[in-house]
Design a protein around this motif. Structure first.
Motif, PDB file in Angstrom:
ATOM      1  N   GLU A 186     -85.186  19.781 -41.925  1.00 42.37           N
ATOM      2  CA  GLU A 186     -84.221  20.686 -42.898  1.00 42.37           C
ATOM      3  C   GLU A 186     -85.357  21.709 -43.241  1.00 42.37           C
ATOM      4  OE1 GLU A 186     -81.073  20.731 -42.777  1.00 42.37           O
ATOM      5  OE2 GLU A 186     -80.271  18.802 -42.601  1.00 42.37           O
ATOM      6  N   THR A 187     -84.693  22.823 -43.625  1.00 38.33           N
ATOM      7  CA  THR A 187     -85.564  24.009 -44.164  1.00 38.33           C
ATOM      8  C   THR A 187     -84.813  24.021 -45.730  1.00 38.33           C
ATOM      9  OG1 THR A 187     -86.103  25.192 -42.042  1.00 38.33           O
ATOM     10  CG2 THR A 187     -86.433  26.400 -44.130  1.00 38.33           C
ATOM     11  N   MET A 188     -85.718  24.021 -46.694  1.00 39.68           N
ATOM     12  CA  MET A 188     -85.280  23.968 -48.087  1.00 39.68           C
ATOM     13  C   MET A 188     -85.793  25.087 -48.867  1.00 39.68           C
ATOM     14  SD  MET A 188     -85.107  19.798 -48.674  1.00 39.68           S
ATOM     15  CE  MET A 188     -84.455  18.521 -47.796  1.00 39.68           C
ATOM     16  N   MET A 189     -85.144  25.772 -49.808  1.00 41.69           N
ATOM     17  CA  MET A 189     -85.639  26.282 -50.951  1.00 41.69           C
ATOM     18  C   MET A 189     -85.589  25.691 -52.190  1.00 41.69           C
ATOM     19  SD  MET A 189     -84.173  30.261 -49.923  1.00 41.69           S
ATOM     20  CE  MET A 189     -85.536  30.974 -50.940  1.00 41.69           C
ATOM     21  N   VAL A 190     -86.791  25.394 -52.633  1.00 41.17           N
ATOM     22  CA  VAL A 190     -86.732  24.569 -54.187  1.00 41.17           C
ATOM     23  C   VAL A 190     -87.247  25.657 -55.205  1.00 41.17           C
ATOM     24  CG1 VAL A 190     -87.737  22.414 -54.826  1.00 41.17           C
ATOM     25  CG2 VAL A 190     -87.341  22.835 -52.340  1.00 41.17           C
ATOM     26  N   PRO A 191     -86.647  26.052 -56.022  1.00 40.76           N
ATOM     27  CA  PRO A 191     -87.099  26.882 -57.218  1.00 40.76           C
ATOM     28  C   PRO A 191     -87.916  25.955 -58.044  1.00 40.76           C
ATOM     29  CG  PRO A 191     -84.630  27.069 -56.981  1.00 40.76           C
ATOM     30  CD  PRO A 191     -84.983  25.838 -56.192  1.00 40.76           C
ATOM     31  N   LEU A 192     -89.067  26.469 -58.782  1.00 46.65           N
ATOM     32  CA  LEU A 192     -89.971  26.057 -59.278  1.00 46.65           C
ATOM     33  C   LEU A 192     -91.154  25.731 -58.408  1.00 46.65           C
ATOM     34  CD1 LEU A 192     -91.358  25.650 -61.951  1.00 46.65           C
ATOM     35  CD2 LEU A 192     -90.246  23.560 -61.973  1.00 46.65           C
ATOM     36  N   ALA A 193     -90.796  24.699 -57.426  1.00 47.30           N
ATOM     37  CA  ALA A 193     -91.859  24.263 -56.552  1.00 47.30           C
ATOM     38  C   ALA A 193     -92.596  25.459 -55.719  1.00 47.30           C
ATOM     39  CB  ALA A 193     -91.228  23.307 -55.559  1.00 47.30           C
ATOM     40  N   ASP A 194     -91.617  26.326 -55.474  1.00 48.54           N
ATOM     41  CA  ASP A 194     -92.030  27.385 -54.558  1.00 48.54           C
ATOM     42  C   ASP A 194     -92.914  28.354 -55.537  1.00 48.54           C
ATOM     43  OD1 ASP A 194     -90.475  28.962 -56.174  1.00 48.54           O
ATOM     44  OD2 ASP A 194     -89.045  29.421 -54.747  1.00 48.54           O
ATOM     45  N   MET A 195     -93.236  28.211 -56.840  1.00 46.68           N
ATOM     46  CA  MET A 195     -94.084  29.009 -57.279  1.00 46.68           C
ATOM     47  C   MET A 195     -95.665  28.619 -57.194  1.00 46.68           C
ATOM     48  SD  MET A 195     -92.067  31.180 -58.814  1.00 46.68           S
ATOM     49  CE  MET A 195     -93.175  32.061 -59.969  1.00 46.68           C
ATOM     50  N   ALA A 196     -95.896  27.530 -56.669  1.00 46.70           N
ATOM     51  CA  ALA A 196     -97.140  26.982 -56.616  1.00 46.70           C
ATOM     52  C   ALA A 196     -98.093  27.972 -55.839  1.00 46.70           C
ATOM     53  CB  ALA A 196     -97.059  25.438 -56.040  1.00 46.70           C
ATOM     54  N   ASN A 197     -99.159  28.609 -56.002  1.00 44.51           N
ATOM     55  CA  ASN A 197     -99.991  29.082 -55.390  1.00 44.51           C
ATOM     56  C   ASN A 197    -100.714  28.372 -54.166  1.00 44.51           C
ATOM     57  OD1 ASN A 197     -99.535  31.771 -56.573  1.00 44.51           O
ATOM     58  ND2 ASN A 197    -101.328  31.206 -58.020  1.00 44.51           N
ATOM     59  N   HIS A 198    -101.400  29.094 -53.215  1.00 48.41           N
ATOM     60  CA  HIS A 198    -102.029  28.269 -51.904  1.00 48.41           C
ATOM     61  C   HIS A 198    -103.386  27.790 -52.478  1.00 48.41           C
ATOM     62  CE1 HIS A 198    -103.685  27.287 -48.091  1.00 48.41           C
ATOM     63  NE2 HIS A 198    -104.782  28.257 -48.508  1.00 48.41           N
ATOM     64  N   ASP A 199    -103.716  26.678 -51.855  1.00 49.69           N
ATOM     65  CA  ASP A 199    -105.156  26.124 -52.138  1.00 49.69           C
ATOM     66  C   ASP A 199    -105.352  25.141 -50.947  1.00 49.69           C
ATOM     67  OD1 ASP A 199    -107.642  25.092 -52.631  1.00 49.69           O
ATOM     68  OD2 ASP A 199    -107.066  24.538 -54.813  1.00 49.69           O
ATOM     69  N   PHE A 200    -106.570  25.448 -50.120  1.00 51.48           N
ATOM     70  CA  PHE A 200    -106.424  24.331 -49.017  1.00 51.48           C
ATOM     71  C   PHE A 200    -106.808  22.931 -49.675  1.00 51.48           C
ATOM     72  CE2 PHE A 200    -108.168  28.155 -46.513  1.00 51.48           C
ATOM     73  CZ  PHE A 200    -107.183  28.064 -45.519  1.00 51.48           C
ATOM     74  N   ASN A 201    -107.683  22.933 -50.824  1.00 47.55           N
ATOM     75  CA  ASN A 201    -107.675  21.582 -51.370  1.00 47.55           C
ATOM     76  C   ASN A 201    -106.840  21.300 -52.402  1.00 47.55           C
ATOM     77  OD1 ASN A 201    -109.326  19.131 -51.808  1.00 47.55           O
ATOM     78  ND2 ASN A 201    -110.376  20.027 -53.312  1.00 47.55           N
ATOM     79  N   ARG A 202    -105.356  21.444 -52.358  1.00 44.72           N
ATOM     80  CA  ARG A 202    -104.739  21.154 -53.337  1.00 44.72           C
ATOM     81  C   ARG A 202    -104.423  19.879 -53.850  1.00 44.72           C
ATOM     82  NH1 ARG A 202    -103.121  19.324 -48.133  1.00 44.72           N
ATOM     83  NH2 ARG A 202    -100.737  18.810 -48.294  1.00 44.72           N
ATOM     84  N   PRO A 203    -104.322  19.297 -54.988  1.00 48.45           N
ATOM     85  CA  PRO A 203    -104.082  18.212 -55.367  1.00 48.45           C
ATOM     86  C   PRO A 203    -102.624  17.414 -55.080  1.00 48.45           C
ATOM     87  CG  PRO A 203    -103.666  19.599 -57.363  1.00 48.45           C
ATOM     88  CD  PRO A 203    -103.997  20.470 -56.209  1.00 48.45           C
ATOM     89  N   THR A 204    -101.807  18.031 -54.641  1.00 45.34           N
ATOM     90  CA  THR A 204    -100.183  17.650 -54.415  1.00 45.34           C
ATOM     91  C   THR A 204     -99.722  17.451 -52.976  1.00 45.34           C
ATOM     92  OG1 THR A 204     -99.559  20.182 -54.325  1.00 45.34           O
ATOM     93  CG2 THR A 204     -99.639  19.181 -56.518  1.00 45.34           C
ATOM     94  N   ARG A 205     -98.801  16.675 -52.947  1.00 48.02           N
ATOM     95  CA  ARG A 205     -98.118  16.529 -51.738  1.00 48.02           C
ATOM     96  C   ARG A 205     -96.629  16.445 -52.111  1.00 48.02           C
ATOM     97  NH1 ARG A 205    -102.787  16.708 -50.767  1.00 48.02           N
ATOM     98  NH2 ARG A 205    -104.236  15.458 -49.437  1.00 48.02           N
TER      99      ARG A 205
END
Length: 350
Positions: free
Chosen positions: A73-92
């Protein structure tokens, strides 16, 4: 985003894959608009192409690809979509079927006041800029677009040449004159963010001689990719890619070194500005072409060595070992030596 730049700004991306991808994304949006603009609900909203362009870019840049109850599925998730890009991000993140919703997890220690970031994928600036509108400093995932002949250079008809590739998501296209393949420095990986494997597979096929074709004809009939054929074939491949990389670099109005000087002057190219992004994108593509030049210049003498012991005693091999494995050339060229040069020089692939 380059889709909103004027002619003077776009000129900074002349001869780049970045500009080609930017125009391709925009053309795709226009084609979608032509298909839906006559639908009654769209007409009643009185939307324009510019309105649709804004909406489409919003979806392109803010959706998440998830699996919900086994279905993609393709989802739009408000708030989560505000996270900036980082190759070494701490989230999954993913869709959690048990909780019935989209979840974001922290997978390592996060310091107080540290930003929670996400990754937009292992992509080069040639993808980030036309899709998201930014570039990453010191990006090791940059690709370059190689322009190659449509036919075998020796006039031989190669089976399955038109559909010779490794991954369905890798970019390859022909305009009736040339075949274009996007490739990163990783010659052993395939896909839309890599492409090096596709590049070598196709290049090996178009430099095949008649005797080499006979030796690999069964492979070509059964597979859509071609691994190392022989020492002499691989040398021809490297020479071809070096030649095409050199031709591509000559088209630019600035050199790679000049671009680095421009980037070093942050008053001239302030961070996050359009001009710095343009120079980061084009210099990233140039660095990939330069990698293939250097790969050929290093590996051809090693391939010509009489046996693997002499190859490893060669000054170029010792020089290769000095490069940090954290650098693009040190890491990927070493992999190429181990997975391609060493086996065929050792006689495992004659």
């Amino acid at each position: 985003m380059p889709q909103y730049w004027d002619k003077t700004q776009r000129k900074e991306l002349l001869h780049t894959k970045t500009l080609g991808k930017s125009d391709g994304v925009l053309e795709n949006i226009r084609e979608m608009w032509e298909k839906i603009k006559g639908v009654s609900v769209v007409k009643s909203c009185e939307w324009s192409l510019e309105d649709f362009k804004w909406a489409r870019f919003t979806v392109l840049t803010r959706t998440f690809g998830c699996t919900e109850h086994g279905k993609a599925e393709t989802m739009m998730v408000p708030l989560a979509d505000m996270a900036n890009h980082d190759f070494n991000r701490p989230t999954r993140w993913d869709y959690n079927n048990k909780k019935g919703g989209f979840t974001v997890r922290v997978v390592r220690t996060v310091r107080a006041n540290e930003k929670l970031t996400d990754t937009y994928g292992n992509k080069g600036n040639d993808s980030f800029l036309p899709v998201y509108g930014f570039c990453v400093e010191n990006n090791n995932w940059n690709q370059a677009r190689f322009s190659l002949p449509l036919k075998n250079l020796n006039g031989i008809k190669v089976p399955n040449l038109k559909r010779l590739h490794v991954s369905k998501c890798a970019y390859d296209y022909n305009d009736g004159k040339h075949k274009y393949i996007d490739a990163s420095c990783d010659t052993q990986a395939s896909g839309s963010s890599r492409g090096g494997k596709e590049l070598f597979s196709y290049a090996r096929a178009i430099v095949l001689t008649d005797s080499e074709l006979k030796a690999v004809s069964t492979i070509l009939e059964k597979k859509h990719s071609l691994g190392p054929v022989s020492v002499i074939n691989e040398i021809r491949v490297l020479k071809l890619l070096e030649e095409k990389a050199t031709e591509a670099l000559k088209r630019f109005s600035t050199t790679y070194e000049e671009d680095l000087e421009i980037l070093a002057d942050e008053k001239r190219t302030p961070k996050y500005g359009w001009y710095r992004n343009a120079v980061l994108a084009r210099s990233g593509e140039k660095s990939t072409f330069i990698y293939y030049q250097k790969l050929a210049q290093t590996m051809i003498p090693l391939l010509m060595s009489e046996g693997i012991m002499k190859a490893k005693a060669h000054p170029l091999y010792r020089e290769l070992q000095k490069h940090s494995k954290k650098e693009n050339f040190g890491y990927y060229a070493s992999r190429y030596f181990e997975q391609v040069v060493q086996p065929i020089v050792s006689g495992l692939r004659n």
